[in-house]
Design an enzyme around this catalytic site. Sequence first.
Site, short mmCIF file in Angstrom:
data_model
loop_
_atom_site.label_atom_id
_atom_site.label_comp_id
_atom_site.label_asym_id
_atom_site.label_seq_id
_atom_site.Cartn_x
_atom_site.Cartn_y
_atom_site.Cartn_z
N LYS A 70 0.92 -1.24 0.15
CA LYS A 70 -0.06 -0.02 -0.04
C LYS A 70 0.91 1.37 0.14
O LYS A 70 0.59 2.28 -0.36
CB LYS A 70 -0.97 0.00 1.36
CG LYS A 70 -2.07 -0.82 0.92
CD LYS A 70 -3.26 -0.88 2.36
CE LYS A 70 -4.20 -1.32 1.85
NZ LYS A 70 -5.45 -1.19 2.88
N ASN A 91 -5.01 2.03 -2.03
CA ASN A 91 -5.68 0.69 -2.21
C ASN A 91 -6.24 0.58 -3.45
O ASN A 91 -6.85 -0.66 -3.71
CB ASN A 91 -6.82 0.61 -0.88
CG ASN A 91 -7.81 1.13 -1.32
OD1 ASN A 91 -8.05 1.93 -1.98
ND2 ASN A 91 -8.89 0.47 -0.68
N ASP A 106 -10.61 3.28 1.15
CA ASP A 106 -11.11 2.81 2.60
C ASP A 106 -11.66 4.09 3.36
O ASP A 106 -12.63 3.61 4.37
CB ASP A 106 -9.82 2.60 3.16
CG ASP A 106 -9.20 1.10 2.96
OD1 ASP A 106 -10.02 0.55 2.37
OD2 ASP A 106 -8.01 0.82 3.04
N GLY A 130 -6.03 1.95 18.40
CA GLY A 130 -5.00 1.48 17.27
C GLY A 130 -4.25 2.51 16.60
O GLY A 130 -4.99 3.48 16.31
N GLY A 133 -2.07 0.93 9.90
CA GLY A 133 -2.74 1.26 8.57
C GLY A 133 -3.85 1.79 8.37
O GLY A 133 -4.37 2.82 7.96
P1 NAP Z 1 -2.04 -2.77 11.49
O1 NAP Z 1 -1.25 -1.83 10.32
O2 NAP Z 1 -1.22 -3.95 11.91
O3 NAP Z 1 -2.28 -2.21 12.88
C1 NAP Z 1 -2.91 -2.77 13.89
C2 NAP Z 1 -2.86 -1.80 15.14
O4 NAP Z 1 -3.69 -2.49 16.01
C3 NAP Z 1 -1.51 -1.33 15.60
O5 NAP Z 1 -1.59 0.31 16.05
C4 NAP Z 1 -1.20 -2.22 16.66
O6 NAP Z 1 -0.36 -1.63 17.92
C5 NAP Z 1 -2.61 -2.38 17.16
N1 NAP Z 1 -2.40 -3.60 18.06
C6 NAP Z 1 -2.40 -5.10 17.62
N2 NAP Z 1 -2.46 -5.86 18.67
C7 NAP Z 1 -2.73 -5.30 19.65
C8 NAP Z 1 -3.03 -5.48 20.93
N3 NAP Z 1 -3.20 -6.66 21.27
N4 NAP Z 1 -3.39 -4.64 22.00
C9 NAP Z 1 -3.60 -3.21 21.71
N5 NAP Z 1 -3.20 -2.84 20.29
C10 NAP Z 1 -2.58 -3.68 19.48
O7 NAP Z 1 -3.19 -3.35 10.95
P2 NAP Z 1 -4.42 -2.75 9.88
O8 NAP Z 1 -4.02 -3.01 8.66
O9 NAP Z 1 -4.38 -1.33 10.63
O10 NAP Z 1 -5.66 -3.76 10.27
C11 NAP Z 1 -6.18 -3.52 11.58
C12 NAP Z 1 -7.44 -4.08 11.35
O11 NAP Z 1 -8.58 -3.70 10.63
C13 NAP Z 1 -7.55 -5.75 11.29
O12 NAP Z 1 -8.54 -6.51 11.99
C14 NAP Z 1 -8.12 -5.69 9.91
O13 NAP Z 1 -8.90 -6.82 9.43
C15 NAP Z 1 -9.30 -4.57 9.96
N6 NAP Z 1 -9.25 -3.74 8.77
C16 NAP Z 1 -10.95 -3.86 8.09
C17 NAP Z 1 -11.13 -3.43 7.05
C18 NAP Z 1 -12.46 -3.17 6.35
O14 NAP Z 1 -12.61 -3.03 5.37
N7 NAP Z 1 -13.55 -3.52 7.28
C19 NAP Z 1 -9.93 -2.35 6.55
C20 NAP Z 1 -8.74 -2.50 7.02
C21 NAP Z 1 -8.43 -2.85 8.03
P3 NAP Z 1 1.27 -1.52 17.69
O15 NAP Z 1 1.35 -0.21 16.56
O16 NAP Z 1 1.59 -1.05 19.03
O17 NAP Z 1 1.83 -2.76 17.03
#
Ligand code: NAP
Length: 288
Positions: A70, A91, A106, A130, A133
């Site tokens: 991305k 995206n 998004d 959080g 991304g």
């Molecule tokens: P990402 O870039 O890996 O970011 C995840 C974030 O969550 C990071 O800030 C991480 O903290 C935090 N985190 C992870 N585990 C944690 C825990 N146990 N306790 C507290 N914070 C925690 O992932 P992403 O791409 O943003 O995606 C995140 C979620 O959104 C996923 O579940 C994904 O499926 C969902 N999503 C859904 C859509 C949709 O269309 N509905 C689109 C995009 C994403 P650190 O920075 O400290 O590691």
Amino acid sequence: MIQGTTKLLGVIGHPVEHSLSPVMHNAAIRHLGVDYVYLPFPIRPEDLATAVHGFAAIGLVGFNITIPHKQAIFPLLTTISETAQAIGAVNTVWHTPTGWSGTNTDVDGFLAPLKELNINWPGKQAMILGNGGAARAVVAGCALLGMNPITVVGRSHEKLLAFQTSWQTSPLTVSIQISTWAELPKLLSQADLVVNTTPVGMHPQVDHSPIDPSLFSNLKPGVVAYDLIYTPRPTKFLQLAQAQGATILDGLEMLVQQGAKALEIWLNQPIPVDIMRQSLLEHSDHRG
Ligand code: NAP
């Protein structure tokens, strides 16, 4: 039917096997009766430039992008929308006579279900759990709604600071406050919208909630709780918030609407969003 004239769309990622985009895009393509097919392309990071040049050579019309490309796609694009620049991630890409153009749908996906609610968002307070991304699209969406302040909650103070700083040069006016999880109890009662962008609560950890169950009684009356997770529906976070009277939104609609927006860009015609949504519901039923 795939035939000699069929035009190509797709999604690139690594891995990409889990992507639900082929299911919903091909359902819409079939329904519209247009001569397209949407395929998953697993592309390793070191092969990104070769693949994108190859896509131009074979006349691919456009593609979606998932992790880890991305950000890496930026130098391969000739134009990048203001939204994608603000978020720092693309995206959706489409081919033009002068090269590839990119945007980020998004934000459209995130905003679609919020706009359906009869709420006057400007000046309302947002809390984003959080700082990864997806949180970037959520912050952009909240800023576009005029929400202020937008409080981002994370585990690492350094990451939070970097996140906050990255918005200073953004074309969007964003007022971000940062907070660690320890401060959540006192901040929670001020939020009109609480969005979970962490993976906590996602299948198979369905009994986990990003916010401790004892804190849900702090939620503001009338709050909207939004979880980007779409398996399970609803998550523990949403169940606990609903028990306190919150309006809840899960991540399925965001997924559907970001896809519909991308398909609209490629096909330049109205998109059957209901068909896309239904295809995902049937797919998840089928997979149990
Ligand atoms: P990402 O870039 O890996 O970011 C995840 C974030 O969550 C990071 O800030 C991480 O903290 C935090 N985190 C992870 N585990 C944690 C825990 N146990 N306790 C507290 N914070 C925690 O992932 P992403 O791409 O943003 O995606 C995140 C979620 O959104 C996923 O579940 C994904 O499926 C969902 N999503 C859904 C859509 C949709 O269309 N509905 C689109 C995009 C994403 P650190 O920075 O400290 O590691």
